[in-house]
Scaffold this motif. Structure first.
Motif, PDB file in Angstrom:
ATOM      1  N   ALA A 189       0.850  -1.414   0.031  1.00  0.00           N
ATOM      2  CA  ALA A 189       0.058   0.013   0.388  1.00  0.00           C
ATOM      3  C   ALA A 189       0.868   1.328  -0.121  1.00  0.00           C
ATOM      4  CB  ALA A 189      -0.920  -0.219   1.402  1.00  0.00           C
ATOM      5  N   GLN A 190       1.998   1.476   0.794  1.00  0.00           N
ATOM      6  CA  GLN A 190       2.799   2.352   0.788  1.00  0.00           C
ATOM      7  C   GLN A 190       3.370   2.498  -0.485  1.00  0.00           C
ATOM      8  OE1 GLN A 190       6.061   1.873   3.654  1.00  0.00           O
ATOM      9  NE2 GLN A 190       5.546   3.799   4.621  1.00  0.00           N
ATOM     10  N   ARG A 191       4.006   1.817  -1.402  1.00  0.00           N
ATOM     11  CA  ARG A 191       4.518   1.702  -2.760  1.00  0.00           C
ATOM     12  C   ARG A 191       3.382   2.558  -3.696  1.00  0.00           C
ATOM     13  NH1 ARG A 191       6.679  -3.258  -1.474  1.00  0.00           N
ATOM     14  NH2 ARG A 191       4.882  -4.187  -2.885  1.00  0.00           N
ATOM     15  N   GLN A 192       2.183   2.031  -3.332  1.00  0.00           N
ATOM     16  CA  GLN A 192       0.993   2.557  -4.427  1.00  0.00           C
ATOM     17  C   GLN A 192       0.841   3.893  -3.968  1.00  0.00           C
ATOM     18  OE1 GLN A 192      -0.233   0.435  -6.934  1.00  0.00           O
ATOM     19  NE2 GLN A 192       1.192  -0.704  -6.209  1.00  0.00           N
ATOM     20  N   VAL A 193       0.766   4.158  -2.542  1.00  0.00           N
ATOM     21  CA  VAL A 193       0.485   5.596  -2.315  1.00  0.00           C
ATOM     22  C   VAL A 193       1.790   6.658  -2.589  1.00  0.00           C
ATOM     23  CG1 VAL A 193       0.318   7.198  -0.270  1.00  0.00           C
ATOM     24  CG2 VAL A 193      -1.227   5.027  -0.400  1.00  0.00           C
ATOM     25  N   MET A 194       2.876   6.083  -2.431  1.00  0.00           N
ATOM     26  CA  MET A 194       4.021   7.125  -2.933  1.00  0.00           C
ATOM     27  C   MET A 194       4.041   7.136  -4.465  1.00  0.00           C
ATOM     28  SD  MET A 194       4.890   7.984  -0.052  1.00  0.00           S
ATOM     29  CE  MET A 194       4.440   7.695   1.581  1.00  0.00           C
ATOM     30  N   ALA A 195       3.473   6.473  -5.215  1.00  0.00           N
ATOM     31  CA  ALA A 195       3.898   6.302  -6.645  1.00  0.00           C
ATOM     32  C   ALA A 195       2.533   7.349  -7.281  1.00  0.00           C
ATOM     33  CB  ALA A 195       3.403   5.273  -7.294  1.00  0.00           C
ATOM     34  N   ASP A 196       1.830   7.975  -6.273  1.00  0.00           N
ATOM     35  CA  ASP A 196       0.923   8.666  -7.086  1.00  0.00           C
ATOM     36  C   ASP A 196       0.635   9.914  -6.138  1.00  0.00           C
ATOM     37  OD1 ASP A 196      -2.045  10.042  -6.686  1.00  0.00           O
ATOM     38  OD2 ASP A 196      -2.515   8.489  -8.348  1.00  0.00           O
ATOM     39  N   PRO A 197       1.198  11.050  -6.628  1.00  0.00           N
ATOM     40  CA  PRO A 197       1.262  12.358  -6.101  1.00  0.00           C
ATOM     41  C   PRO A 197       0.200  12.664  -5.192  1.00  0.00           C
ATOM     42  CG  PRO A 197       1.355  12.695  -8.382  1.00  0.00           C
ATOM     43  CD  PRO A 197       1.226  11.203  -7.952  1.00  0.00           C
ATOM     44  N   HIS A 198      -1.179  12.589  -5.732  1.00  0.00           N
ATOM     45  CA  HIS A 198      -2.252  12.954  -4.911  1.00  0.00           C
ATOM     46  C   HIS A 198      -2.648  11.916  -3.810  1.00  0.00           C
ATOM     47  CE1 HIS A 198      -3.592  15.729  -8.228  1.00  0.00           C
ATOM     48  NE2 HIS A 198      -3.200  14.549  -8.961  1.00  0.00           N
ATOM     49  N   LEU A 199      -2.466  10.920  -3.885  1.00  0.00           N
ATOM     50  CA  LEU A 199      -2.626  10.001  -2.708  1.00  0.00           C
ATOM     51  C   LEU A 199      -1.426  10.262  -1.804  1.00  0.00           C
ATOM     52  CD1 LEU A 199      -3.650   6.511  -4.242  1.00  0.00           C
ATOM     53  CD2 LEU A 199      -4.842   8.111  -2.961  1.00  0.00           C
ATOM     54  N   GLN A 200      -0.268  10.453  -2.436  1.00  0.00           N
ATOM     55  CA  GLN A 200       0.908  10.891  -1.532  1.00  0.00           C
ATOM     56  C   GLN A 200       0.578  12.021  -0.688  1.00  0.00           C
ATOM     57  OE1 GLN A 200       4.694  11.328  -3.534  1.00  0.00           O
ATOM     58  NE2 GLN A 200       5.886  11.161  -1.555  1.00  0.00           N
ATOM     59  N   ALA A 201      -0.137  13.064  -1.008  1.00  0.00           N
ATOM     60  CA  ALA A 201      -0.200  14.159  -0.453  1.00  0.00           C
ATOM     61  C   ALA A 201      -1.332  14.042   0.618  1.00  0.00           C
ATOM     62  CB  ALA A 201      -0.860  15.255  -1.463  1.00  0.00           C
ATOM     63  N   CYS A 202      -2.404  13.074   0.405  1.00  0.00           N
ATOM     64  CA  CYS A 202      -3.581  12.900   1.520  1.00  0.00           C
ATOM     65  C   CYS A 202      -3.270  11.662   2.436  1.00  0.00           C
ATOM     66  CB  CYS A 202      -4.666  12.875   0.912  1.00  0.00           C
ATOM     67  SG  CYS A 202      -5.230  11.516  -0.340  1.00  0.00           S
ATOM     68  N   LYS A 203      -2.492  10.669   1.886  1.00  0.00           N
ATOM     69  CA  LYS A 203      -2.320   9.474   2.723  1.00  0.00           C
ATOM     70  C   LYS A 203      -0.921   9.015   3.144  1.00  0.00           C
ATOM     71  CE  LYS A 203      -6.530   7.594   3.265  1.00  0.00           C
ATOM     72  NZ  LYS A 203      -7.026   7.464   4.919  1.00  0.00           N
ATOM     73  N   GLY A 204      -0.081   9.728   2.409  1.00  0.00           N
ATOM     74  CA  GLY A 204       1.425   9.353   2.573  1.00  0.00           C
ATOM     75  C   GLY A 204       1.667   9.519   4.170  1.00  0.00           C
ATOM     76  N   PRO A 205       1.274  10.440   4.566  1.00  0.00           N
ATOM     77  CA  PRO A 205       1.689  10.741   6.025  1.00  0.00           C
ATOM     78  C   PRO A 205       1.071   9.587   6.927  1.00  0.00           C
ATOM     79  CG  PRO A 205       1.140  12.879   5.344  1.00  0.00           C
ATOM     80  CD  PRO A 205       0.981  11.845   4.211  1.00  0.00           C
ATOM     81  N   GLU A 206      -0.213   9.251   6.797  1.00  0.00           N
ATOM     82  CA  GLU A 206      -0.668   8.110   7.484  1.00  0.00           C
ATOM     83  C   GLU A 206      -0.204   6.857   7.431  1.00  0.00           C
ATOM     84  OE1 GLU A 206      -4.871   7.701   6.975  1.00  0.00           O
ATOM     85  OE2 GLU A 206      -5.222   9.903   6.674  1.00  0.00           O
ATOM     86  N   LEU A 207       0.468   6.342   6.083  1.00  0.00           N
ATOM     87  CA  LEU A 207       1.213   5.342   5.938  1.00  0.00           C
ATOM     88  C   LEU A 207       2.655   5.256   6.365  1.00  0.00           C
ATOM     89  CD1 LEU A 207      -0.493   4.240   2.704  1.00  0.00           C
ATOM     90  CD2 LEU A 207      -0.558   3.048   4.541  1.00  0.00           C
ATOM     91  N   GLU A 208       3.279   6.450   6.671  1.00  0.00           N
ATOM     92  CA  GLU A 208       4.604   6.297   7.217  1.00  0.00           C
ATOM     93  C   GLU A 208       4.616   5.782   8.645  1.00  0.00           C
ATOM     94  OE1 GLU A 208       5.896  10.301   7.291  1.00  0.00           O
ATOM     95  OE2 GLU A 208       6.111  10.739   4.928  1.00  0.00           O
ATOM     96  N   ARG A 209       3.503   5.968   9.359  1.00  0.00           N
ATOM     97  CA  ARG A 209       3.409   5.224  10.623  1.00  0.00           C
ATOM     98  C   ARG A 209       3.071   3.689  10.449  1.00  0.00           C
ATOM     99  NH1 ARG A 209      -1.448   6.561  14.942  1.00  0.00           N
ATOM    100  NH2 ARG A 209      -2.410   4.761  13.822  1.00  0.00           N
TER     101      ARG A 209
END
Length: 138
Positions: A41-61
């Motif tokens: 999930a983290q790889r998928q989120v980080m590959a998409d700039p929009h998802l990275q902006a909204c969900k990236g911080p949550e998936l860092e934990r």
């Protein structure tokens, strides 16, 4: 799509725990299974700039989700609950973005990883269920 992954459909922590139990996954192997999904999930989120902006911080934990540090009723439901939270995000947001080919590739990788975990489970079987029922409040 729903048949491939334990968190799809109307799955909750009990359904996910039943999946873990059916495959003989100990608490340590449950964590390993959860980590596989978290990293995917983290790889998928980080590959998409929009998802990275909204969900990236949550998936860092680690682990992800509002129930991430709860082990309900002290019966080792912690990873099942965390996977139910992460799985809801994966099912609702990430899986619909995949092409049919990418989804099939993910299903194959999942089957291979689950087979590996099942082999590890045979080498180190999980402890038997306690005498007190899992759903009884003590």
């Amino acid at each position: 799509m729903g048949a491939h992954f334990p968190f799809c459909g109307r799955a909750d922590r009990v359904a996910v725990y039943a999946f873990f139990e059916r495959h003989g996954l100990s608490f340590a192997l449950q964590e390993k299974y959860y980590r596989w999904w978290h990293e995917w999930a983290q790889r998928q989120v980080m590959a998409d700039p929009h998802l990275q902006a909204c969900k990236g911080p949550e998936l860092e934990r680690f682990p992800y989700g509002q129930h991430a540090f709860h082990d309900f009723h002290l019966h080792q439901y912690g990873w099942a609950t965390a996977l139910a939270d992460l799985g809801a995000f994966i099912q609702g947001t990430l899986l619909p973005r995949l092409s049919a080919e990418a989804l099939e590739r993910l299903a194959q990788e999942h089957r291979a990883f689950l087979s590996q975990l099942e082999a590890e489970a045979l080498a180190a079987p999980r402890s038997p269920a306690p005498e007190v029922g899992r759903y009884r409040h003590t």
